[in-house]
Design a protein around this motif. Structure first.
Motif, PDB file in Angstrom:
ATOM      1  N   PRO A 177       1.075  -1.219  -0.015  1.00 12.03           N
ATOM      2  CA  PRO A 177       0.115  -0.035  -0.169  1.00 12.03           C
ATOM      3  C   PRO A 177       0.857   1.152   0.042  1.00 12.03           C
ATOM      4  CG  PRO A 177      -0.885  -1.454   1.692  1.00 12.03           C
ATOM      5  CD  PRO A 177       0.625  -2.144   1.182  1.00 12.03           C
ATOM      6  N   TRP A 178       2.183   1.188  -0.036  1.00 15.92           N
ATOM      7  CA  TRP A 178       3.118   2.321   0.208  1.00 15.92           C
ATOM      8  C   TRP A 178       3.502   2.742  -1.001  1.00 15.92           C
ATOM      9  CZ3 TRP A 178       3.022   4.072   5.216  1.00 15.92           C
ATOM     10  CH2 TRP A 178       2.582   2.912   6.159  1.00 15.92           C
ATOM     11  N   HIS A 179       4.011   4.093  -0.977  1.00 18.75           N
ATOM     12  CA  HIS A 179       4.882   4.543  -2.104  1.00 18.75           C
ATOM     13  C   HIS A 179       5.653   5.596  -1.844  1.00 18.75           C
ATOM     14  CE1 HIS A 179       2.132   8.185  -1.712  1.00 18.75           C
ATOM     15  NE2 HIS A 179       2.840   8.723  -2.419  1.00 18.75           N
ATOM     16  N   VAL A 180       6.986   6.004  -2.392  1.00 17.58           N
ATOM     17  CA  VAL A 180       7.886   6.819  -1.782  1.00 17.58           C
ATOM     18  C   VAL A 180       7.326   8.082  -2.021  1.00 17.58           C
ATOM     19  CG1 VAL A 180      10.394   7.550  -1.786  1.00 17.58           C
ATOM     20  CG2 VAL A 180       9.696   5.084  -2.035  1.00 17.58           C
ATOM     21  N   ALA A 181       7.173   8.848  -1.118  1.00 10.64           N
ATOM     22  CA  ALA A 181       6.616  10.443  -1.228  1.00 10.64           C
ATOM     23  C   ALA A 181       7.987  11.409  -1.163  1.00 10.64           C
ATOM     24  CB  ALA A 181       5.734  10.539  -0.243  1.00 10.64           C
ATOM     25  N   GLU A 182       8.925  10.954  -0.449  1.00 13.02           N
ATOM     26  CA  GLU A 182       9.945  11.943  -0.332  1.00 13.02           C
ATOM     27  C   GLU A 182      11.416  11.284  -0.094  1.00 13.02           C
ATOM     28  OE1 GLU A 182      11.156  15.842   2.271  1.00 13.02           O
ATOM     29  OE2 GLU A 182       9.336  14.717   2.617  1.00 13.02           O
ATOM     30  N   VAL A 183      12.338  11.700  -0.473  1.00 12.58           N
ATOM     31  CA  VAL A 183      13.732  10.971  -0.169  1.00 12.58           C
ATOM     32  C   VAL A 183      14.582  12.218   0.242  1.00 12.58           C
ATOM     33  CG1 VAL A 183      15.801   9.948  -1.010  1.00 12.58           C
ATOM     34  CG2 VAL A 183      13.616   9.125  -1.916  1.00 12.58           C
ATOM     35  N   ARG A 184      15.207  12.018   1.537  1.00 16.32           N
ATOM     36  CA  ARG A 184      16.114  12.939   1.971  1.00 16.32           C
ATOM     37  C   ARG A 184      17.531  12.482   1.825  1.00 16.32           C
ATOM     38  NH1 ARG A 184      12.929  16.612   6.536  1.00 16.32           N
ATOM     39  NH2 ARG A 184      11.118  16.736   5.588  1.00 16.32           N
ATOM     40  N   PRO A 185      18.385  12.807   0.597  1.00 15.57           N
ATOM     41  CA  PRO A 185      19.672  12.199   0.767  1.00 15.57           C
ATOM     42  C   PRO A 185      20.761  12.720   1.754  1.00 15.57           C
ATOM     43  CG  PRO A 185      19.207  13.788  -1.094  1.00 15.57           C
ATOM     44  CD  PRO A 185      18.071  13.779  -0.349  1.00 15.57           C
ATOM     45  N   GLY A 186      21.411  12.051   1.928  1.00 10.70           N
ATOM     46  CA  GLY A 186      22.704  12.610   2.789  1.00 10.70           C
ATOM     47  C   GLY A 186      23.965  11.957   2.044  1.00 10.70           C
ATOM     48  N   ASP A 187      25.057  11.920   2.935  1.00  9.97           N
ATOM     49  CA  ASP A 187      26.248  11.399   2.319  1.00  9.97           C
ATOM     50  C   ASP A 187      26.235   9.592   2.443  1.00  9.97           C
ATOM     51  OD1 ASP A 187      29.029  11.280   1.362  1.00  9.97           O
ATOM     52  OD2 ASP A 187      29.874  12.006   3.349  1.00  9.97           O
ATOM     53  N   GLY A 188      25.928   9.311   1.313  1.00  8.69           N
ATOM     54  CA  GLY A 188      25.782   7.858   0.998  1.00  8.69           C
ATOM     55  C   GLY A 188      24.789   7.114   1.553  1.00  8.69           C
ATOM     56  N   TYR A 189      23.720   8.002   2.143  1.00  9.49           N
ATOM     57  CA  TYR A 189      22.735   7.561   3.179  1.00  9.49           C
ATOM     58  C   TYR A 189      21.534   8.402   3.057  1.00  9.49           C
ATOM     59  CZ  TYR A 189      20.520   7.193   7.816  1.00  9.49           C
ATOM     60  OH  TYR A 189      19.762   6.793   9.079  1.00  9.49           O
ATOM     61  N   TYR A 190      20.307   8.020   3.028  1.00  8.95           N
ATOM     62  CA  TYR A 190      18.949   8.577   3.036  1.00  8.95           C
ATOM     63  C   TYR A 190      17.873   8.215   3.863  1.00  8.95           C
ATOM     64  CZ  TYR A 190      17.369   4.384   0.741  1.00  8.95           C
ATOM     65  OH  TYR A 190      16.640   3.092   0.450  1.00  8.95           O
ATOM     66  N   LYS A 191      17.062   9.093   4.063  1.00  3.91           N
ATOM     67  CA  LYS A 191      15.771   8.756   4.694  1.00  3.91           C
ATOM     68  C   LYS A 191      14.628   9.067   3.664  1.00  3.91           C
ATOM     69  CE  LYS A 191      17.207  10.647   9.260  1.00  3.91           C
ATOM     70  NZ  LYS A 191      17.509   9.300   9.920  1.00  3.91           N
ATOM     71  N   ALA A 192      13.717   8.262   3.849  1.00  4.06           N
ATOM     72  CA  ALA A 192      12.536   8.314   2.987  1.00  4.06           C
ATOM     73  C   ALA A 192      11.175   8.384   3.670  1.00  4.06           C
ATOM     74  CB  ALA A 192      12.557   7.146   1.969  1.00  4.06           C
ATOM     75  N   VAL A 193      10.469   9.182   3.099  1.00  5.24           N
ATOM     76  CA  VAL A 193       9.092   9.407   3.856  1.00  5.24           C
ATOM     77  C   VAL A 193       8.069   8.410   2.904  1.00  5.24           C
ATOM     78  CG1 VAL A 193       6.933  10.814   4.572  1.00  5.24           C
ATOM     79  CG2 VAL A 193       9.551  11.490   4.667  1.00  5.24           C
ATOM     80  N   LEU A 194       7.550   7.396   3.347  1.00  6.90           N
ATOM     81  CA  LEU A 194       6.510   6.427   2.619  1.00  6.90           C
ATOM     82  C   LEU A 194       4.984   7.005   3.037  1.00  6.90           C
ATOM     83  CD1 LEU A 194       7.960   3.172   3.085  1.00  6.90           C
ATOM     84  CD2 LEU A 194       8.604   4.800   1.533  1.00  6.90           C
ATOM     85  N   ARG A 195       4.345   6.999   2.100  1.00  3.18           N
ATOM     86  CA  ARG A 195       2.797   7.291   2.371  1.00  3.18           C
ATOM     87  C   ARG A 195       1.918   5.986   1.588  1.00  3.18           C
ATOM     88  NH1 ARG A 195       2.193  12.037   4.879  1.00  3.18           N
ATOM     89  NH2 ARG A 195       4.003  13.377   4.553  1.00  3.18           N
ATOM     90  N   LYS A 196       0.808   5.851   2.392  1.00  2.00           N
ATOM     91  CA  LYS A 196      -0.033   4.951   1.598  1.00  2.00           C
ATOM     92  C   LYS A 196      -0.898   5.798   0.587  1.00  2.00           C
ATOM     93  CE  LYS A 196      -0.838   1.736   5.427  1.00  2.00           C
ATOM     94  NZ  LYS A 196      -2.122   1.049   6.264  1.00  2.00           N
ATOM     95  N   ASP A 197      -1.006   4.967  -0.553  1.00  4.02           N
ATOM     96  CA  ASP A 197      -1.740   5.574  -1.711  1.00  4.02           C
ATOM     97  C   ASP A 197      -2.779   4.744  -2.289  1.00  4.02           C
ATOM     98  OD1 ASP A 197       0.890   5.267  -3.901  1.00  4.02           O
ATOM     99  OD2 ASP A 197      -0.769   3.806  -3.531  1.00  4.02           O
TER     100      ASP A 197
END
Length: 248
Positions: free
Chosen positions: A218-238
């Motif tokens: 049920p999820w999609h990747v709504a946002e990716v916040r990249p870092g130095d070789g690393y990232y955080k992602a916000v998932l939302r249901k759609d």
């Protein structure tokens, strides 16, 4: 769970300080466990972006793999949070720092009813413990069950397209683009006695491969916040195409 070197190190630090060296080990190679940096860094040193992201999570929140409870404590000031970790010692440390609802629970055996939470925090590359893309997809389906229909999840991982063996301790390559692995175990030399943890295997995947993982969930990747070789992602249901259009 008898062997719990990282959890015991976290609890000792919460109670006044480490009683020896806490290390990552991969064969003959070792690396500092960074207990302070990963679990006790004061909020004043957190980035504004990270505090804003945490503060945006709607309650109730489940913090999966809560470690020392630093993020659960922050979230608790905004509403209901349930903090879980497989480590009894880490859960004890979380309770001692004032988190009201901290439970010993395996992330692969989530004992919560459907629609229990509005959001999920999965910080610390925990998603990689699923071991494979198929395992990650199944886990995302599991957390979809315990979140409401407009649920939000924050996950993180290393991006193999922007990092390699010189950047990540215990790195293992994979021939597939955007995928790698990490393997190590924790050791804690506590009062002269060495405690050795179980071997851990993480699958690492890029944001594009995370998008692949969400297919069929049920999820999609709504946002990716990249870092130095690393990232955080916000998932939302759609609801498929409508969900994708909302994020354009």
């Amino acid at each position: 769970m008898d062997s719990d070197p990282l959890g015991r190190a976290i609890l000792d630090y919460e109670r006044g300080g480490l009683r020896g060296d806490c290390l990552y080990r991969d064969g003959a190679e070792t690396w500092d466990g960074h207990v302070y940096e990963n679990y006790f860094r004061p909020r004043e040193e957190w980035s504004d972006s990270w505090k804003d992201l945490l503060g945006s999570l709607p309650c109730p929140v489940v913090d999966i793999g809560c470690g020392s409870g630093q993020h659960a404590e922050f979230l608790q000031e905004r509403g209901e949070v349930v903090a879980i970790d497989v480590s009894p010692a880490a859960v004890e440390a979380t309770r001692e720092r004032g988190v009201e609802d901290a439970r010993v629970m395996d992330m692969f055996e989530l004992a919560f009813p459907p629609n229990r939470f509005r959001s999920v925090l999965l910080n610390g590359t925990q998603l990689g413990l699923t071991g494979s893309l198929a395992g990650a997809r199944q886990f995302l389906s599991d957390i979809a069950r315990i979140t409401e229909e407009d649920g939000v999840a924050v996950v993180d991982n290393y991006d193999p397209t922007n990092c390699g063996p010189d950047d990540i301790f215990g790195y293992r390559p994979d021939p597939r683009r955007g995928i790698a692995h990490r393997a190590f175990h924790f050791e804690y030399e506590r009062d002269g006695e060495r405690e050795v943890g179980r071997s851990l295997h993480f699958v690492l995947f890029s944001p594009d491969r995370l998008r692949d993982v969400t297919v069929g969930t049920p999820w999609h990747v709504a946002e990716v916040r990249p870092g130095d070789g690393y990232y955080k992602a916000v998932l939302r249901k759609d609801d498929g195409e409508n969900g994708r259009k909302r994020d354009q």
